[in-house]
Design an enzyme around this catalytic site. Structure first.
Site, mmCIF file in Angstrom:
data_model
loop_
_atom_site.group_PDB
_atom_site.id
_atom_site.type_symbol
_atom_site.label_atom_id
_atom_site.label_comp_id
_atom_site.label_asym_id
_atom_site.label_seq_id
_atom_site.Cartn_x
_atom_site.Cartn_y
_atom_site.Cartn_z
ATOM 1 C CG ASN A 142 -1.711 2.432 5.221
ATOM 2 O OD1 ASN A 142 -1.409 1.887 4.163
ATOM 3 N ND2 ASN A 142 -1.037 2.245 6.341
ATOM 4 C CB VAL A 143 -7.799 4.298 2.583
ATOM 5 C CG1 VAL A 143 -7.101 4.817 1.331
ATOM 6 C CG2 VAL A 143 -7.992 2.777 2.474
ATOM 7 C CG ASP A 144 -5.721 2.125 8.067
ATOM 8 O OD1 ASP A 144 -5.315 3.192 8.559
ATOM 9 O OD2 ASP A 144 -4.947 1.181 7.770
ATOM 10 C CB CYS A 180 -21.934 14.319 -4.163
ATOM 11 S SG CYS A 180 -23.271 14.247 -5.364
ATOM 12 C CG HIS A 217 -3.233 5.786 -2.246
ATOM 13 N ND1 HIS A 217 -2.502 4.613 -2.171
ATOM 14 C CD2 HIS A 217 -2.612 6.533 -3.199
ATOM 15 C CE1 HIS A 217 -1.499 4.649 -3.040
ATOM 16 N NE2 HIS A 217 -1.542 5.807 -3.667
ATOM 17 C CB THR A 226 4.851 0.662 1.203
ATOM 18 O OG1 THR A 226 4.459 0.679 -0.161
ATOM 19 C CG2 THR A 226 6.093 1.506 1.396
ATOM 20 C CB ALA A 264 5.671 -1.477 10.924
HETATM 21 P P1 OAD Z 1 1.230 -4.012 -0.209
HETATM 22 O O1 OAD Z 1 0.231 -5.030 0.205
HETATM 23 O O2 OAD Z 1 1.604 -3.946 -1.651
HETATM 24 O O3 OAD Z 1 2.581 -4.207 0.610
HETATM 25 C C1 OAD Z 1 2.573 -4.317 2.006
HETATM 26 C C2 OAD Z 1 3.997 -4.532 2.462
HETATM 27 O O4 OAD Z 1 3.998 -4.557 3.881
HETATM 28 C C3 OAD Z 1 4.633 -5.855 1.991
HETATM 29 O O5 OAD Z 1 5.891 -5.561 1.376
HETATM 30 C C4 OAD Z 1 4.846 -6.664 3.278
HETATM 31 O O6 OAD Z 1 6.060 -7.397 3.284
HETATM 32 C C5 OAD Z 1 4.878 -5.582 4.323
HETATM 33 N N1 OAD Z 1 4.389 -5.997 5.646
HETATM 34 C C6 OAD Z 1 3.405 -6.871 5.960
HETATM 35 N N2 OAD Z 1 3.229 -6.932 7.290
HETATM 36 C C7 OAD Z 1 4.130 -6.069 7.836
HETATM 37 C C8 OAD Z 1 4.445 -5.664 9.170
HETATM 38 N N3 OAD Z 1 3.803 -6.157 10.236
HETATM 39 N N4 OAD Z 1 5.422 -4.739 9.325
HETATM 40 C C9 OAD Z 1 6.106 -4.225 8.270
HETATM 41 N N5 OAD Z 1 5.850 -4.572 7.004
HETATM 42 C C10 OAD Z 1 4.867 -5.470 6.781
HETATM 43 O O7 OAD Z 1 0.672 -2.598 0.320
HETATM 44 P P2 OAD Z 1 1.119 -1.116 -0.125
HETATM 45 O O8 OAD Z 1 2.550 -1.087 -0.512
HETATM 46 O O9 OAD Z 1 0.659 -0.199 0.947
HETATM 47 O O10 OAD Z 1 -3.674 1.535 -3.384
HETATM 48 O O11 OAD Z 1 0.233 -0.918 -1.399
HETATM 49 C C11 OAD Z 1 0.259 0.334 -2.051
HETATM 50 C C12 OAD Z 1 -1.087 0.615 -2.663
HETATM 51 O O12 OAD Z 1 -1.490 -0.496 -3.480
HETATM 52 C C13 OAD Z 1 -2.226 0.736 -1.674
HETATM 53 O O13 OAD Z 1 -2.327 2.021 -1.099
HETATM 54 C C14 OAD Z 1 -3.430 0.428 -2.497
HETATM 55 C C15 OAD Z 1 -2.886 -0.784 -3.237
HETATM 56 O O14 OAD Z 1 -3.478 -1.107 -4.438
HETATM 57 C C16 OAD Z 1 -4.948 1.873 -3.691
HETATM 58 O O15 OAD Z 1 -5.928 1.224 -3.327
HETATM 59 C C17 OAD Z 1 -5.031 3.099 -4.527
#
Ligand code: OAD
Length: 247
Positions: A102-104, A127, A119, A187, A230
């Site tokens: 996460n980047v937040d 820059c 990330h 994730t 979560a």
């Molecule tokens: P995703 O959007 O791919 O997946 C989020 C996951 O969180 C899904 O499997 C959901 O089921 C789950 N989810 C949603 N709400 C939830 C909750 N309240 N509690 C638990 N789980 C929940 O996001 P990431 O896996 O983080 O990269 O994505 C990985 C990377 O892809 C990101 O860092 C970003 C993106 O493209 C970059 O921007 C480089």
């Protein structure tokens, strides 16, 4: 009932806990995930806003996208999932590492120390000419294309875009060698290299616990999978584990 009926055993004094988080951990703070229904990649084409060619082609569009995300992240507050992980980190100091995709900045905001934000961060930019790094708060973001206060070069968000190398891979490798417990939360398990950390940790002898709203793509790699939010499950785990750690 959502959450945990049979909790995985608590870390013992000789355990080392590594945690990997993704967008689902911030969902309950109102930050959109990427791949769920209504996720960011539904309304934005990834290749138009999150890659070096996209920035070369249309830097104004890319800056608009990241300024809006930064403003949104700046307004968001940590939720009980971030707080539970901060509590685990404080209690297990010296035997705990938190890796996030996460980047937040919400883990840091909740008080987690030493977060490996692999990330990048919405709260930083750098820059493209002299590589000076800045906090977003300290640069003038009013121009469509923000300029480096030091050299006037074009600034870019300090985000790891597709095709770029994630940050902290050396530190992550050390943690994955050392870890005896690997907890992955929120994730989808589709973006590499993060999606393969669970296999690396398990090859090194760790047991792996997954926590997610929906089964992730790499669910087969986990010893234990807990389906739920979560913000509900991680506080349950933290309470059970930290009580056991004290006794
Ligand atoms: P995703 O959007 O791919 O997946 C989020 C996951 O969180 C899904 O499997 C959901 O089921 C789950 N989810 C949603 N709400 C939830 C909750 N309240 N509690 C638990 N789980 C929940 O996001 P990431 O896996 O983080 O990269 O994505 C990985 C990377 O892809 C990101 O860092 C970003 C993106 O493209 C970059 O921007 C480089």
């Amino acid at each position: 009932m959502e959450g945990v009926l049979n909790l995985p055993p608590a870390p013992t004094l000789t355990d080392f806990l590594t945690v990997l988080t993704g967008a689902g951990v911030s969902a309950e703070s109102g930050i959109r995930t990427f791949r769920d229904a209504g996720g960011l990649w539904e309304s934005h084409r990834l290749e138009e806003v999150a890659s070096p060619p996209a920035f070369a082609r249309d830097p104004e569009l890319v800056w608009r996208f990241y300024k809006a995300r930064w403003e949104n992240a700046s307004r968001a507050r940590p939720n009980p999932a971030h707080e539970a992980l901060a509590a685990m980190g404080a209690a297990l100091a010296g035997r705990f590492v938190l890796i996030t995709q996460n980047v937040d900045g919400l883990h840091q905001c909740a008080g987690s120390a030493g977060v490996l934000d692999m990330h990048g961060s919405l709260h930083r930019c750098r820059c493209t000419r002299c590589d000076t790094h800045y906090s977003m708060r300290n640069v003038d973001l009013t121009p469509a294309l923000p300029a480096c206060p030091a050299c006037g070069g074009l600034l870019r968000p300090d985000i790891v875009w597709f095709g770029e190398m994630p940050h902290y891979l050396d530190e992550i490798e050390v943690a994955l060698r050392r870890t005896t417990l690997f907890l992955v939360a929120g994730t989808s398990g589709v973006v590499y290299p993060a999606a393969q950390f669970v296999q690396m940790a398990r090859r090194n002898g760790a047991s792996a616990i997954g926590v997610n709203l929906e089964p992730p793509d790499n669910i087969a790699c986990f010893d234990t999978f807990i389906q739920g939010r979560a913000g509900v499950v991680l506080p349950q785990l933290a309470a059970a584990w930290l009580d056991a750690d004290k006794s």
